[in-house]
Enzyme design. Structure first.
Site, PDB file in Angstrom:
ATOM      1  N   HIS A  96       0.890  -1.664   0.425  1.00  0.00           N
ATOM      2  CA  HIS A  96      -0.047  -0.335  -0.350  1.00  0.00           C
ATOM      3  C   HIS A  96       1.038   1.376  -0.329  1.00  0.00           C
ATOM      4  O   HIS A  96       0.730   2.457  -0.626  1.00  0.00           O
ATOM      5  CB  HIS A  96      -0.150  -0.292   1.402  1.00  0.00           C
ATOM      6  CG  HIS A  96      -1.929   0.608   1.463  1.00  0.00           C
ATOM      7  ND1 HIS A  96      -2.130   2.350   1.619  1.00  0.00           N
ATOM      8  CD2 HIS A  96      -3.499   0.110   1.010  1.00  0.00           C
ATOM      9  CE1 HIS A  96      -3.233   2.795   1.605  1.00  0.00           C
ATOM     10  NE2 HIS A  96      -3.836   1.758   0.658  1.00  0.00           N
ATOM     11  N   ARG A 135      11.812  14.530  10.547  1.00  0.00           N
ATOM     12  CA  ARG A 135      11.773  15.607   9.486  1.00  0.00           C
ATOM     13  C   ARG A 135      10.721  16.614  10.129  1.00  0.00           C
ATOM     14  O   ARG A 135      10.626  17.636   8.520  1.00  0.00           O
ATOM     15  CB  ARG A 135      11.859  14.655   8.293  1.00  0.00           C
ATOM     16  CG  ARG A 135      12.769  13.747   7.877  1.00  0.00           C
ATOM     17  CD  ARG A 135      13.046  12.518   6.782  1.00  0.00           C
ATOM     18  NE  ARG A 135      14.046  12.584   6.861  1.00  0.00           N
ATOM     19  CZ  ARG A 135      15.018  11.207   7.572  1.00  0.00           C
ATOM     20  NH1 ARG A 135      14.409  11.052   8.575  1.00  0.00           N
ATOM     21  NH2 ARG A 135      15.688  11.258   6.680  1.00  0.00           N
TER      22      ARG A 135
HETATM   23  C1  DLZ Z   1      -4.526   3.771   3.774  1.00  0.00           C
HETATM   24  C2  DLZ Z   1      -3.706   4.594   4.534  1.00  0.00           C
HETATM   25  C3  DLZ Z   1      -2.263   3.780   5.368  1.00  0.00           C
HETATM   26  C4  DLZ Z   1      -2.596   2.118   4.918  1.00  0.00           C
HETATM   27  N1  DLZ Z   1      -1.416   4.443   5.125  1.00  0.00           N
HETATM   28  C5  DLZ Z   1      -1.535   5.806   5.170  1.00  0.00           C
HETATM   29  C6  DLZ Z   1      -0.226   6.989   5.280  1.00  0.00           C
HETATM   30  O1  DLZ Z   1       0.924   6.078   5.628  1.00  0.00           O
HETATM   31  N2  DLZ Z   1      -0.193   7.788   5.507  1.00  0.00           N
HETATM   32  C7  DLZ Z   1      -1.777   8.319   4.837  1.00  0.00           C
HETATM   33  O2  DLZ Z   1      -1.580   9.788   4.416  1.00  0.00           O
HETATM   34  N3  DLZ Z   1      -2.581   7.898   4.014  1.00  0.00           N
HETATM   35  C8  DLZ Z   1      -2.723   6.762   4.263  1.00  0.00           C
HETATM   36  N4  DLZ Z   1      -3.424   5.481   4.253  1.00  0.00           N
HETATM   37  C9  DLZ Z   1      -4.533   6.609   3.546  1.00  0.00           C
HETATM   38  C10 DLZ Z   1      -4.762   6.689   2.118  1.00  0.00           C
HETATM   39  O3  DLZ Z   1      -4.237   8.329   1.979  1.00  0.00           O
HETATM   40  C11 DLZ Z   1      -6.530   7.252   1.744  1.00  0.00           C
HETATM   41  O4  DLZ Z   1      -6.695   8.123   2.413  1.00  0.00           O
HETATM   42  C12 DLZ Z   1      -7.510   5.648   1.590  1.00  0.00           C
HETATM   43  O5  DLZ Z   1      -6.344   4.830   0.717  1.00  0.00           O
HETATM   44  C13 DLZ Z   1      -8.746   6.346   0.851  1.00  0.00           C
HETATM   45  O6  DLZ Z   1      -8.439   7.111   0.043  1.00  0.00           O
END
Ligand code: DLZ
Length: 164
Positions: A96, A135
């Site tokens: 992911h 950071r």
């Molecule tokens: C789902 C997800 C995951 C696992 N990790 C992060 C992350 O580390 N940082 C971040 O900003 N967003 C994460 N997301 C959420 C995704 O960016 C997004 O909001 C979802 O997949 C819904 O579209």
């Protein structure tokens, strides 16, 4: 040889563009919000220091970094001098991380190609929370400061005669 883990962003606060007449929009992701809020508050402080008026700084909140693309696109439509997209993506146990990092990078790049309003990339892509902390106000500085300075410079982008 490139040096590793060294602060590479140097700036002279006396030569910062005057932000008095500029408008900036910040689009801030809620994921890893201790990190993103620290980035955004450093960016705001830097903009204010450069003379940007408080009422000319607008903050948009989006759920995650993936939504920074759509949020920034909406912000661009208000015609600020620049948009700053702020996120923190931290690697988990699946692929992911890679998909989100790639999508956000390309998405924000595309916005810069398609619109005259620059979108500054202030998205940390770290292997763990310690790297993100380092950071966003830790031992490697705060990338929010760099993003704000970059926004100021892009807002007044003109040819540089000194480099001739
Ligand atoms: C789902 C997800 C995951 C696992 N990790 C992060 C992350 O580390 N940082 C971040 O900003 N967003 C994460 N997301 C959420 C995704 O960016 C997004 O909001 C979802 O997949 C819904 O579209």
């Amino acid at each position: 040889m490139a040096s590793v883990n060294k602060k590479s962003f140097e700036y002279d606060p006396h030569t910062l563009p005057n932000g008095e007449n500029f408008k900036f929009h910040l689009v801030v992701s809620e994921w890893n919000k201790t990190i993103t809020y620290s980035l955004s508050s450093a960016a705001i402080k830097t903009l204010l220091k450069a003379g940007v008026k408080e009422e000319n700084i607008l903050i948009w909140s989006v759920p995650g970094s993936f939504e920074l693309i759509y949020g920034s696109k909406k912000a661009q439509k208000n015609n600020p001098n620049a948009v700053i997209a702020i996120g923190s993506i931290i690697q988990g146990q699946t692929k992911h991380f890679e998909y989100i990092c790639q999508a956000v990078t390309h998405g924000i790049k595309d916005l810069n190609v398609k619109s005259d309003v620059p979108v500054i990339f202030c998205v940390l892509t770290d292997y763990n929370i310690d790297q993100a902390k380092a950071r966003s106000g830790g031992k490697y500085g705060n990338k929010g400061v760099e993003a704000a300075i970059t926004a100021l410079k892009m807002a007044e982008l003109v040819p540089n005669p000194k480099l001739k």
